[in-house]
Design an enzyme around this catalytic site. Structure first.
Site, PDB file in Angstrom:
ATOM      1  N   HIS A 128       0.239  12.033   0.610  1.00 47.35           N
ATOM      2  CA  HIS A 128      -0.698  10.936   0.834  1.00 47.35           C
ATOM      3  C   HIS A 128       0.048   9.615   1.032  1.00 47.35           C
ATOM      4  O   HIS A 128       1.181   9.449   0.587  1.00 47.35           O
ATOM      5  CB  HIS A 128      -1.671  10.819  -0.335  1.00 47.35           C
ATOM      6  CG  HIS A 128      -2.686  11.916  -0.358  1.00 47.35           C
ATOM      7  ND1 HIS A 128      -3.743  11.922  -1.227  1.00 47.35           N
ATOM      8  CD2 HIS A 128      -2.818  13.041   0.397  1.00 47.35           C
ATOM      9  CE1 HIS A 128      -4.482  13.002  -1.013  1.00 47.35           C
ATOM     10  NE2 HIS A 128      -3.928  13.698  -0.034  1.00 47.35           N
TER      11      HIS A 128
ATOM     12  N   CYS B  73      -7.301   9.370  -4.080  1.00 49.38           N
ATOM     13  CA  CYS B  73      -7.720  10.611  -4.724  1.00 49.38           C
ATOM     14  C   CYS B  73      -7.281  10.573  -6.196  1.00 49.38           C
ATOM     15  O   CYS B  73      -6.594   9.646  -6.636  1.00 49.38           O
ATOM     16  CB  CYS B  73      -7.093  11.805  -4.010  1.00 49.38           C
ATOM     17  SG  CYS B  73      -5.312  11.976  -4.284  1.00 49.38           S
TER      18      CYS B  73
ATOM     19  N   GLU C   6      -0.379   6.734  -0.325  1.00 51.83           N
ATOM     20  CA  GLU C   6      -0.039   6.067  -1.588  1.00 51.83           C
ATOM     21  C   GLU C   6       1.215   6.692  -2.191  1.00 51.83           C
ATOM     22  O   GLU C   6       2.094   5.990  -2.701  1.00 51.83           O
ATOM     23  CB  GLU C   6      -1.193   6.184  -2.606  1.00 51.83           C
ATOM     24  CG  GLU C   6      -2.509   5.643  -2.109  1.00 51.83           C
ATOM     25  CD  GLU C   6      -3.420   6.697  -1.484  1.00 51.83           C
ATOM     26  OE1 GLU C   6      -4.636   6.629  -1.718  1.00 51.83           O
ATOM     27  OE2 GLU C   6      -2.916   7.590  -0.769  1.00 51.83           O
TER      28      GLU C   6
END
Length: 182
Positions: free
Chosen positions: A109, A137, A111
């Site tokens: 991801h 998430c 992030e």
């Protein structure tokens, strides 16, 4: 013009350098301007994503004191073929719903990639803000909290309600900043 209307150089200089407190409204307006700038940048960075799923090109910008300290987008680890290069999405082939089974994807991801980039460069994220195109998430939420991120600004929702519950128990400020075009 009379002599009282004429300011001396010292008067003008003092006016320029004197500290003036911003009102709460001015401060909020200034913060909103910077939030929009960094979110726009997160969207550009998200466009670099190799994810082939619709609306899953995610970008992140981590900022402290208006300075960019790290960025990330969702994509396969270094040396691993991306879904774009493979020509398919494994999650689609396996009918894995968005927001579930994050481990079943070739990509990390945005992030996670931003956190890893900061770690590789030896940069602390403590007290920083992350601008991310989609709400994080559960896994990313836990990482952001533990990395010391104090503010998360996101544009789009993400179907992971457990992440919302975790964030509600943290001291991390959450700000939804929807697209202006919508």
């Amino acid at each position: 013009m009379n002599s009282e209307d004429v300011k001396t150089f010292e008067d003008i200089l003092n006016d320029c350098v004197s500290e003036k407190k911003l009102s709460p409204e001015e401060t909020a307006k200034k913060q909103a301007k910077w939030d929009r700038r960094f979110m726009d940048l997160a969207k550009v960075i998200g466009s670099w994503s190799s994810c082939v799923r619709a609306n899953r090109q995610v970008g992140s910008v981590i900022v402290r004191d208006k300075q960019i300290i790290s960025t990330g987008y969702n994509g396969a680890p270094v040396g691993i073929k991306s879904c774009e290069e493979k020509g398919y999405c494994m999650r689609d082939k396996l009918s894995i719903a968005s927001g579930t089974r994050a481990e079943m994807c070739f990509s990390a991801h945005s992030e996670q990639n931003a956190i890893v980039q900061a770690a590789k460069l030896g940069i602390s994220l403590n007290g920083a803000t992350i601008y991310v195109t989609h709400r994080p998430c559960t896994i990313c939420t836990k990482l952001l909290i533990n990395a010391g991120i104090k503010r998360i600004v996101y544009a789009c929702g993400y179907p992971d309600e457990f992440a919302v519950k975790i964030l509600s128990q943290s001291d991390v400020e959450i700000v939804e900043l929807p697209d202006e075009e919508k």
